[in-house]
Write a protein that holds these residues in place. Structure first.
Motif, PDB file in Angstrom:
ATOM      1  N   THR A 123       3.529  -6.390   4.668  1.00 13.40           N
ATOM      2  CA  THR A 123       2.716  -6.347   5.888  1.00 13.40           C
ATOM      3  C   THR A 123       1.246  -6.688   5.656  1.00 13.40           C
ATOM      4  O   THR A 123       0.480  -6.699   6.605  1.00 13.40           O
ATOM      5  N   THR A 124       0.843  -6.896   4.399  1.00 16.50           N
ATOM      6  CA  THR A 124      -0.526  -7.375   4.170  1.00 16.50           C
ATOM      7  C   THR A 124      -0.449  -8.840   3.755  1.00 16.50           C
ATOM      8  O   THR A 124       0.578  -9.309   3.238  1.00 16.50           O
ATOM      9  N   THR A 166      -3.121  -6.882  12.665  1.00 14.58           N
ATOM     10  CA  THR A 166      -3.712  -5.537  12.682  1.00 14.58           C
ATOM     11  C   THR A 166      -4.452  -5.178  11.391  1.00 14.58           C
ATOM     12  O   THR A 166      -4.993  -4.078  11.271  1.00 14.58           O
TER      13      THR A 166
HETATM   14  N1  LIG Z   1       3.994  -7.202  -8.092  1.00 14.31           N
HETATM   15  C1  LIG Z   1       3.160  -8.205  -8.030  1.00 14.31           C
HETATM   16  O1  LIG Z   1       3.474  -9.329  -8.413  1.00 14.31           O
HETATM   17  C2  LIG Z   1       1.780  -7.969  -7.453  1.00 14.31           C
HETATM   18  C3  LIG Z   1       0.961  -9.074  -7.171  1.00 14.31           C
HETATM   19  C4  LIG Z   1      -0.278  -8.839  -6.595  1.00 14.31           C
HETATM   20  C5  LIG Z   1      -0.682  -7.544  -6.315  1.00 14.31           C
HETATM   21  N2  LIG Z   1       0.126  -6.493  -6.605  1.00 14.31           N
HETATM   22  C6  LIG Z   1      -0.279  -5.125  -6.290  1.00 14.31           C
HETATM   23  O2  LIG Z   1      -0.411  -4.996  -4.886  1.00 14.31           O
HETATM   24  C7  LIG Z   1      -1.297  -3.909  -4.609  1.00 14.31           C
HETATM   25  C8  LIG Z   1      -2.244  -4.297  -3.521  1.00 14.31           C
HETATM   26  O3  LIG Z   1      -1.517  -4.602  -2.355  1.00 14.31           O
HETATM   27  P1  LIG Z   1      -2.206  -4.503  -0.917  1.00 14.31           P
HETATM   28  O4  LIG Z   1      -3.533  -5.123  -0.963  1.00 14.31           O
HETATM   29  O5  LIG Z   1      -1.202  -4.985   0.043  1.00 14.31           O
HETATM   30  O6  LIG Z   1      -2.502  -2.929  -0.804  1.00 14.31           O
HETATM   31  P2  LIG Z   1      -1.860  -1.757   0.097  1.00 14.31           P
HETATM   32  O7  LIG Z   1      -0.401  -1.751   0.055  1.00 14.31           O
HETATM   33  O8  LIG Z   1      -2.579  -0.541  -0.348  1.00 14.31           O
HETATM   34  O9  LIG Z   1      -2.336  -2.115   1.573  1.00 14.31           O
HETATM   35  C9  LIG Z   1      -3.715  -2.119   1.855  1.00 14.31           C
HETATM   36  C10 LIG Z   1      -4.025  -1.294   3.112  1.00 14.31           C
HETATM   37  O10 LIG Z   1      -3.587  -2.027   4.238  1.00 14.31           O
HETATM   38  C11 LIG Z   1      -2.855  -1.169   5.124  1.00 14.31           C
HETATM   39  N3  LIG Z   1      -1.914  -2.039   5.838  1.00 14.31           N
HETATM   40  C12 LIG Z   1      -0.797  -2.603   5.366  1.00 14.31           C
HETATM   41  N4  LIG Z   1      -0.270  -3.422   6.278  1.00 14.31           N
HETATM   42  C13 LIG Z   1      -1.061  -3.372   7.366  1.00 14.31           C
HETATM   43  C14 LIG Z   1      -1.055  -4.014   8.634  1.00 14.31           C
HETATM   44  N5  LIG Z   1      -0.132  -4.932   8.943  1.00 14.31           N
HETATM   45  N6  LIG Z   1      -2.036  -3.698   9.522  1.00 14.31           N
HETATM   46  C15 LIG Z   1      -3.005  -2.821   9.197  1.00 14.31           C
HETATM   47  N7  LIG Z   1      -3.071  -2.191   8.014  1.00 14.31           N
HETATM   48  C16 LIG Z   1      -2.113  -2.473   7.105  1.00 14.31           C
HETATM   49  C17 LIG Z   1      -2.233  -0.146   4.231  1.00 14.31           C
HETATM   50  O11 LIG Z   1      -1.945   1.036   4.935  1.00 14.31           O
HETATM   51  C18 LIG Z   1      -3.324   0.062   3.182  1.00 14.31           C
HETATM   52  O12 LIG Z   1      -4.259   1.000   3.632  1.00 14.31           O
HETATM   53  C19 LIG Z   1      -2.003  -3.598  -5.894  1.00 14.31           C
HETATM   54  O13 LIG Z   1      -1.525  -2.380  -6.402  1.00 14.31           O
HETATM   55  C20 LIG Z   1      -1.621  -4.741  -6.814  1.00 14.31           C
HETATM   56  O14 LIG Z   1      -1.583  -4.369  -8.160  1.00 14.31           O
HETATM   57  C21 LIG Z   1       1.354  -6.691  -7.163  1.00 14.31           C
END
Ligand SMILES: NC(=O)c1ccc[n+]([C@@H]2O[C@H](COP(=O)([O-])OP(=O)(O)OC[C@H]3O[C@@H](n4cnc5c(N)ncnc54)[C@H](O)[C@@H]3O)[C@@H](O)[C@H]2O)c1
Length: 359
Positions: A123-124, A166
């Motif tokens: 969702t991000t 969002t």
């Molecule tokens: N596995 C992999 O290959 C890989 C690659 C890159 C990053 N990562 C990891 O991903 C993590 C970061 O992911 P992120 O940035 O998505 O962080 P996250 O999952 O913490 O989301 C960020 C914030 O956005 C909010 N949110 C999510 N979807 C939303 C939406 N549609 N509308 C409003 N708010 C929303 C969440 O509640 C949270 O507060 C890190 O831990 C990183 O290490 C993993």
């Protein structure tokens, strides 16, 4: 604008659906599994829980939003939840959330009963272009970021670009950090496209967003298909990440969004490439600096220090790099770039140059 399907040709191939409405096929994708459960966070649950369709009735665990959920305690909670929900070997876990939720849920799914199926509904922007694709999962340890994890390919990924509306500004820009990394690795055409799209992207033009997410997933799918277990070429995806992980560790997990740390890390990696005499394209540094600015991203460590009112002392950053899993103990390794689309893997930096850069 419609949904496009991008195949990831790994040992157990799967499809990433990208576009507005991708989540509408969740019922169909989850249909064949006997029991289903959902992992999400409370913010995403409130905003997009209704998009779960029939899965809304499945057992659900919603964690506190943020990076701090991605630790040993969080992993324990998810595993206990899966057991409590009565999931068996033919069950499915659906993750609905950002990279924290797909990393944590993916790792729990790989461990529970030695592995159950997982479907990611990222969702991000960051999770759609990067975290939910490729099968890498992890949690943070006190010693460092993503230090415990597993490879566990999802059965499917549903990247519905409608949900990005969002996202708050900071989280949206964080995703753009990984978008820029991907374009840099992809090559000249992708970089030029991003330069043309930058303003529209920041304004969240739906069509442009769909195109950019699809382009990033396509590149990642290609890289991952060639090297699922990160023995070689896949390491290129860590461009900027030796710096980013050190920054996140020193600032305290969750303080600086991952993609913003990556953006500053890209600037550092380019500067390190230049100082090490490895940057062949003399214009690339300035182009990336302009793109960082146009995308509302930090142009280096000092921008991060100012934006987040945090010192990020050079000595602490350097010490954090010793724990980085991409290096051998004490010798961090970097992905550098010679030109767009030409990463250089496993480069050891000159210690003095590195310390100057971190300062
Ligand atoms: N596995 C992999 O290959 C890989 C690659 C890159 C990053 N990562 C990891 O991903 C993590 C970061 O992911 P992120 O940035 O998505 O962080 P996250 O999952 O913490 O989301 C960020 C914030 O956005 C909010 N949110 C999510 N979807 C939303 C939406 N549609 N509308 C409003 N708010 C929303 C969440 O509640 C949270 O507060 C890190 O831990 C990183 O290490 C993993």
């Amino acid at each position: 604008v419609s949904v496009c399907a991008i195949r990831v040709e790994v040992a157990s191939p799967y499809v990433v659906d990208v576009g507005p409405g991708a989540l509408d096929s969740l019922d169909e994708v989850a249909g064949p599994f006997s029991t289903r459960a959902v992992l999400t966070d409370t913010r995403v649950e409130a905003l997009h829980g209704a998009r779960l369709g029939a899965l809304a009735a499945a057992p659900r665990l919603a964690l506190e939003p943020g990076e701090s959920a991605k630790d040993l305690r969080g992993l324990g909670r998810v595993l206990d939840f899966l057991a409590g929900a009565g999931l068996d070997r033919s069950s499915l876990l659906v993750t609905l959330g950002g990279g924290v939720i797909s990393d944590l849920g993916g790792l729990a799914a790989s461990l529970y009963l030695r592995g159950i199926a997982v479907v990611h509904a990222p969702t991000t922007l960051l999770a759609q272009v990067d975290a939910a694709v490729g099968g890498k999962t992890a949690i943070n340890l006190r010693a460092g970021k993503n230090l415990a994890g597993a490879f566990h390919a999802p059965r499917a990924v549903l990247a519905d670009t409608r949900v990005l509306a969002t996202l708050d500004d900071l989280e949206f820009r964080s995703g753009l950090g990984e978008v820029l990394k991907t374009a840099l690795l992809d090559g000249e055409d992708a970089l030029a496209r991003l330069e043309r799209a930058a303003a529209g992207l920041l304004a969240r033009d739906a069509e442009l967003l769909g195109e950019v997410v699809a382009a990033c997933v396509t590149l990642k799918a290609r890289v991952v298909a060639g090297d699922e277990r990160e023995r070689g070429a896949r390491r290129a995806l860590n461009l900027g990440h030796t710096f980013a992980h050190a920054v996140e560790h020193v600032a305290g997990y969750g303080r600086i969004p991952h993609g913003l740390a990556v953006a500053a890390g890209l600037a550092c990696a380019l500067e390190l490439s230049r100082r090490a005499g490895r940057l062949r394209d003399p214009h690339l540094g300035a182009r990336v600096a302009r793109l960082l600015e146009a995308l509302g991203l930090p142009r280096g460590l000092d921008d991060l220090r100012a934006a987040f009112a945090t010192g990020l002392p050079a000595a602490d950053l350097r010490a954090a790099m010793d724990a980085d899993k991409k290096g051998r103990a004490g010798r961090p390794r970097f992905v550098l770039v010679a030109a767009a689309g030409e990463p250089l893997l496993d480069v050891e930096a000159d210690e003095t140059t590195l310390r100057e850069l971190l300062a």
